[in-house]
Scaffold this active site. Structure first.
Site, PDB file in Angstrom:
ATOM      1  N   LYS A   4       0.855  -1.192   0.000  1.00  0.00           N
ATOM      2  CA  LYS A   4       0.000   0.000   0.000  1.00  0.00           C
ATOM      3  C   LYS A   4       0.889   1.238   0.000  1.00  0.00           C
ATOM      4  CE  LYS A   4      -3.879   2.040   2.592  1.00  0.00           C
ATOM      5  NZ  LYS A   4      -4.708   1.919   3.813  1.00  0.00           N
TER       6      LYS A   4
ATOM      7  N   SER B 289      -9.662   1.931   2.965  1.00  0.00           N
ATOM      8  CA  SER B 289      -8.798   2.679   2.080  1.00  0.00           C
ATOM      9  C   SER B 289      -7.772   1.821   1.352  1.00  0.00           C
ATOM     10  CB  SER B 289      -8.064   3.768   2.863  1.00  0.00           C
ATOM     11  OG  SER B 289      -7.170   3.193   3.795  1.00  0.00           O
TER      12      SER B 289
ATOM     13  N   SER C 158      -9.799  -0.287   7.184  1.00  0.00           N
ATOM     14  CA  SER C 158      -9.198  -0.135   5.853  1.00  0.00           C
ATOM     15  C   SER C 158      -8.500  -1.364   5.291  1.00  0.00           C
ATOM     16  CB  SER C 158      -8.215   1.036   5.840  1.00  0.00           C
ATOM     17  OG  SER C 158      -8.912   2.253   5.791  1.00  0.00           O
TER      18      SER C 158
END
Lengths: 491, 96
Positions: A79, A154, A178
């Protein structure tokens, strides 16, 4: 070899151990597939083809020399809010668009030490603020199961990349859901470890008392493998736990015979999707059939979790994001005349709407005259939420609940209604406030072909129990063979 | 709870943000709506409840204030938007 990309991480490692496939071959297979699928899916912000090829070659050499490491040659995605040395780290924001970290975050360093190859950095909501991956400066990610739907957020890029077989496994981060929510919406496994289990060193800070890094994988064994690798004490993060790292793999197949499983009333609410409820209930029955003792429990302060979170997280964010001032690193508006105009115009042009909204909310909650009414009140509510869990874990080993109240929603459906978007995380936020671990595992599909996930929550540092229960379900439900239905199965 | 435009502007200044008029109007409405939602916390009796700022019982960690040479200044300056002579350059701070 056509199916390299479809292998789980542990399958790929076994194939490499047996000499059936090299890291260089795996990296080429993934890069080719990314080139074909990702222009539309948009799960990567940056693909580091050159770095990955070099690292793969190195890994193959080491393997040829008889070296062993748990992830030697494994192509992974990170990420884009974990610092990667020499590889830009944008946090999904214009303000960090050209930021190239001079160091590796702790979790990335651990992966590299274990031999992993970094394919690239995955897309995400800007500063991890969002539940749909639509707030990214680099455009929304799509859901590999249905390209008109959001992948969740997210960590939507990591979830989509794993689900679409664009990496063997990925890392995400979870501040209010997330990792778990996008894992659920993309039909993969995602674990948020106990707060402090994984060092936050090199993780771009959103809400420091809630942020936690974790694995996003194709199956439960991969999640267990990665959790063991990225966990551990780190003197560079003063909030990192000293608790010894557990053995997450050896008890994985033990099953749930005799395990007490709590089912909280407050997680089955009016307005939730009926298909989600029925699949989660069916999974609970499976656990019971496999010998688990199911207990109805109550977590009475659940409904206060979202309001508590939307004071605490923005408050911490408003303080953390004060560092983006156009001076030391990141974007600066060069046209501004004078220091104050430079600050405000840099921040106004550098941040997107959702980030600005949360900075405003947090600044308001911390401002003179409102601190007691909002921030202090929320910290007390947080304590009550933690107490609910502590009480529950006196009687049960794990808690099972839906991860998300509904399957993936449509792109654009909630972008203009922040409050509606915030409520997407209604079932995941409590675990962050309390600091307990939780793993989301797929438990079925809707009639429309969208994945449904459930989460298994455990007490502090009980990742092993949550993974064991998740594995028991995975075996029965057998979802790992299902692959995204967007015509990308081959190659 | 309704945020006035003046309050929105004040908070924006505190946060070092310069909102457009359109943003002021949108944020004012949205923030008011979110604050209304948050006010549900007032239903809770929190008498004698200790505020919780962290999930784990942790205390401050200290180390010697010594250079470890891990992060040379050059490596950090490489990301600076503007620099000169080994220093960060910013717009003029003192008028006159």
């Amino acid at each position: 070899m056509n199916d390299i990309c479809h292998m789980t991480l542990h399958e790929l490692m076994a194939a490499m151990d047996k000499g059936e496939v090299t890291s260089a071959e795996a990296v080429e297979a993934y890069l080719g597939r990314i080139g074909r699928i990702d222009p539309e899916l948009n799960s990567y912000v940056t693909v580091d083809a050159e770095g990955a090829r070099k690292a793969a070659e190195e890994a193959d050499k080491r393997r040829a020399n008889g070296e062993k490491a748990p992830l030697l040659g494994a192509p992974m995605a990170i990420k884009d809010l974990m610092a990667t040395r020499g590889l830009r780290t944008t946090c999904g924001s214009k303000i960090l668009e050209n930021f190239v970290p001079p160091y590796d975050s702790f979790a990335v360093k651990k992966l590299k030490e274990a031999g992993a190859v970094i394919l690239g950095k995955t897309n995400m909501d800007e500063f991890a603020m969002g539940s749909s991956n639509e707030t990214s400066h680099f455009g929304p990610v799509k859901n590999p199961w249905n390209m008109d739907k959001i992948p969740g957020g997210s960590s939507g890029g990591s979830a989509a990349a794993v689900a679409a077989d664009l990496c063997a496994a990925a890392l995400g981060s979870d501040t209010g859901g997330s990792i778990r929510q996008p894992a659920s919406l993309c039909g993969i496994v995602g674990l948020k470890p106990t707060y402090g289990r994984v060092s936050r060193f090199g993780l771009v800070a959103f809400a420091s008392s809630l942020d936690q890094i974790g694995p996003m994988t194709k199956d439960v064994r991969d999640a267990a493998l990665l959790t063991g690798i990225i966990s551990g004490h780190d003197p560079m993060d003063s909030t990192c736990a000293e608790e010894p790292v557990g053995d997450y793999l050896s008890g994985l197949e033990e099953g749930v015979e005799g395990m007490t499983v709590g089912v909280p009333d407050e997680y089955f609410i009016e307005g939730m999707d009926p298909e989600v409820e029925s699949k989660v209930r069916a999974a609970i029955e499976i656990l019971e059939k496999k010998g688990a003792i199911i207990k109805r429990i109550s977590l009475p302060h659940t409904k206060y979790a979202v309001p508590t979170y939307y004071v605490i997280a923005p408050a911490e964010a408003s303080s953390n994001l004060a560092r983006y001032d156009g001076v030391k690193y990141g974007y600066r508006n060069m046209d501004a005349d004078g220091l104050f105009p430079m600050y405000v115009s840099t921040r106004n042009k550098g941040f997107g709407s959702e980030v600005k909204r949360r900075i405003m909310l947090g600044t308001y909650a911390l401002s003179a005259g409102y601190y007691d009414a909002y921030y202090l009140k929320a910290l007390k509510a947080r304590k009550l939420i933690k107490r609910d869990f502590q009480k529950a874990f006196e009687n049960v080993s794990v808690i099972v609940a839906p991860t998300s109240p509904a399957p993936a929603f449509g792109l654009g459906e909630k972008v203009d209604d922040p409050l509606k978007m915030y409520l997407s995380d209604i079932f995941t936020i409590s675990a962050n406030l309390a600091g307990i671990p939780g793993v989301s595992v797929p438990c079925g599909m809707t009639k429309g072909g969208e994945p449904i996930g459930l989460q298994i929550l455990g007490s502090y540092f009980q990742e092993a129990s949550t993974l064991k229960a998740a594995r028991a379900l995975e075996k029965e439900i057998g979802f790992t063979s299902e692959k995204p239905g967007i015509g990308i199965q081959t190659g | 709870m309704k945020l006035t435009e003046k309050e929105v502007r004040h908070v924006a200044t505190l946060a070092r943000l310069q909102l457009t008029q359109e943003e002021e109007a949108t944020f004012g409405g949205q923030l008011s709506q979110i604050l209304d939602f948050i006010s549900a916390l007032n239903e809770l009796d929190t008498t004698n409840v200790e505020p919780m700022s962290h999930a784990l019982d942790i205390t401050n960690v200290y180390r010697d204030d010594a250079e470890d040479g891990k992060f040379p200044a050059d490596s950090w300056r490489a990301n600076a938007p503007s620099q000169d002579f080994g220093h960060l350059r910013v717009p003029k701070i003192i008028e006159g």
